[in-house]
Design an enzyme around this catalytic site. Structure first.
Site, PDB file in Angstrom:
ATOM      1  N   ASN A  83       0.797  -1.271   0.024  1.00 22.11           N
ATOM      2  CA  ASN A  83       0.163   0.090   0.136  1.00 22.11           C
ATOM      3  C   ASN A  83       0.914   1.250  -0.086  1.00 22.11           C
ATOM      4  O   ASN A  83       0.302   2.357   0.466  1.00 22.11           O
ATOM      5  CB  ASN A  83      -0.963   0.061   1.311  1.00 22.11           C
ATOM      6  N   ILE A  91       0.973   6.946  -0.099  1.00 17.45           N
ATOM      7  CA  ILE A  91       0.545   5.867   0.942  1.00 17.45           C
ATOM      8  C   ILE A  91      -0.971   5.849   0.447  1.00 17.45           C
ATOM      9  O   ILE A  91      -1.610   6.998   0.020  1.00 17.45           O
ATOM     10  CB  ILE A  91       0.400   6.167   2.234  1.00 17.45           C
ATOM     11  N   CYS A  92      -1.614   4.684   0.189  1.00 16.65           N
ATOM     12  CA  CYS A  92      -2.933   4.328  -0.069  1.00 16.65           C
ATOM     13  C   CYS A  92      -3.459   4.022   1.039  1.00 16.65           C
ATOM     14  O   CYS A  92      -3.374   2.864   1.491  1.00 16.65           O
ATOM     15  CB  CYS A  92      -3.158   3.191  -1.096  1.00 16.65           C
ATOM     16  N   LEU A  93      -4.225   4.917   1.608  1.00 15.52           N
ATOM     17  CA  LEU A  93      -4.804   4.628   3.138  1.00 15.52           C
ATOM     18  C   LEU A  93      -6.208   5.259   3.057  1.00 15.52           C
ATOM     19  O   LEU A  93      -6.112   6.657   2.744  1.00 15.52           O
ATOM     20  CB  LEU A  93      -4.160   4.710   4.302  1.00 15.52           C
ATOM     21  N   GLN A 126      -1.264   0.345  -3.974  1.00 13.89           N
ATOM     22  CA  GLN A 126      -0.481   1.345  -4.265  1.00 13.89           C
ATOM     23  C   GLN A 126       0.558   0.909  -5.078  1.00 13.89           C
ATOM     24  O   GLN A 126       0.633   1.775  -6.070  1.00 13.89           O
ATOM     25  CB  GLN A 126       0.110   2.469  -3.182  1.00 13.89           C
TER      26      GLN A 126
END
Lengths: 199, 160
Positions: A83, A91-93, A126
């Site tokens: 991610n 960051i993919c959150l 990500q």
């Protein structure tokens, strides 16, 4: 910067400095500039993960509209995680995007990122290359993540095999970073990594 | 249409492949040369949502207007109760807006948030919105959740 944003960051800053996690050295925040627009975060790699013993630095940018919009956070320390982009640290959150809530704080963001290190979401990646390896070759993923944590985040060394392969490619004339990336992408298959570097 | 091709001295191409390639090339040119153009090509996909994850719309104006104002009590002040948005402690007798989930905020703190999204900043309790599409989507989501729960309970009753 608007007053509510600056005033809130000041209060949050104190909260992080005083919190239990800071006492245990698990999270840390520092001011980068005096008007609180930019901060530097640090999280410790969680125990029982390939990131254990590593120290990961984050760039935190506070928007004028904070806390109505989330802070912009990026990993400065290079990291191998489904991610997080292995190239840019993006960051993919969800909580840093559409799931942000105004009552969240620097402390909860840092703790969420630490939790993300312990529990990746490979179905919402990500970095597609890392996510694919995570799903298809968990052992290679773990070796790579551990190796990156050791090289970039000062985690203790316990996999000399990876370093030896990087050195092998460096001896062939490739740069260390490019060699490491090529090997990581190809699950430490030296032949495939060389082929990739030559193409 | 025929005259168009005659005028431009070309053949109609109905394979579609070339046109897509041209579009691709055009897109690449835009991306690569965006610094040469006098506008910034915004490649930040923060506002971009995938189907299934939709950004919640603002809370309904009528619902927001009807939110009760309550007075902060001496006991709450003693306990150091803070507004979860600005993180400042409430003063005694200060007015606060209360959401149905009982969470309390300064009105200057919660109103801008509810203009952006319909949920409580603390617990995500959702208020009604003025967006019929979103309300429909929410109904569907609740229905499918209920269905899941029913299947689950049926499954459990069969195997216990």
């Amino acid at each position: 910067m608007s007053n509510i944003a600056a005033a809130r960051i000041q209060r949050e800053f104190k909260e992080v400095v005083k919190c239990d996690e800071a006492a245990k050295c698990a999270i840390k925040v520092e001011m980068v500039d005096s008007d609180c627009m930019e901060l530097r975060g640090e999280i410790a790699g969680p125990p029982d993960t390939p990131y254990e013993g590593g120290n990961f630095i984050l760039e935190i940018k506070i928007p004028e509209t904070y806390p109505f919009n989330p802070p912009k956070v990026r990993f400065v320390t290079k990291i191998w995680h489904p991610n997080i982009s292995s190239k840019t640290g993006a960051i993919c959150l969800d909580i840093l995007k559409d799931q942000w809530a105004a009552a969240m704080t620097l402390r909860t963001v840092l703790l969420s990122l630490q939790a993300l290190l312990a529990a990746a979401e490979p179905d919402d990646p990500q970095d597609a290359v890392v996510a694919k390896q995570y799903k298809e070759d968990p052992q290679a993923f773990e070796d790579t993540a551990r190796h990156w944590a050791q090289v970039y985040a000062q985690a203790p060394c316990n996999n000399p095999g990876c370093s030896a392969k990087v050195n092998q490619l460096v001896d062939m004339g490739f740069t260390e970073t490019a060699s490491r990336e090529a090997l990581s992408m190809h699950s430490w298959d030296v032949e495939k990594a060389v082929e990739y570097l030559m193409s | 249409m025929a005259s168009y091709y005659d005028e431009h001295d070309c053949e109609p191409d109905d394979s579609g492949v070339h046109r897509n390639l041209d579009l691709l090339q055009f897109a690449r040119m835009l991306v690569e040369n965006s610094d040469m153009l006098d506008f910034d090509l915004d490649l930040d996909f923060d506002g971009f949502t995938l189907p299934g994850e939709r950004r919640a719309p603002p809370a309904s104006i009528a619902v927001v207007q009807a939110l009760p104002s309550i007075e902060i009590s001496a006991k709450q002040v003693q306990m150091g109760k803070k507004c979860p948005v600005c993180l400042l402690e409430f003063d005694i007798h200060e007015k606060a807006k209360q959401l149905p989930c009982q969470h309390q905020f300064h009105s200057g703190c919660i109103l801008p948030w509810l203009k952006k999204t319909n949920s409580c900043p603390v617990c995500r309790h959702e208020l009604l919105t003025d967006d019929p599409d979103y309300e429909e989507y929410r109904k569907q989501k609740e229905k499918s959740k209920e269905k899941e729960a029913r299947v689950e309970s049926l499954h459990n009753s069969m195997y216990t």
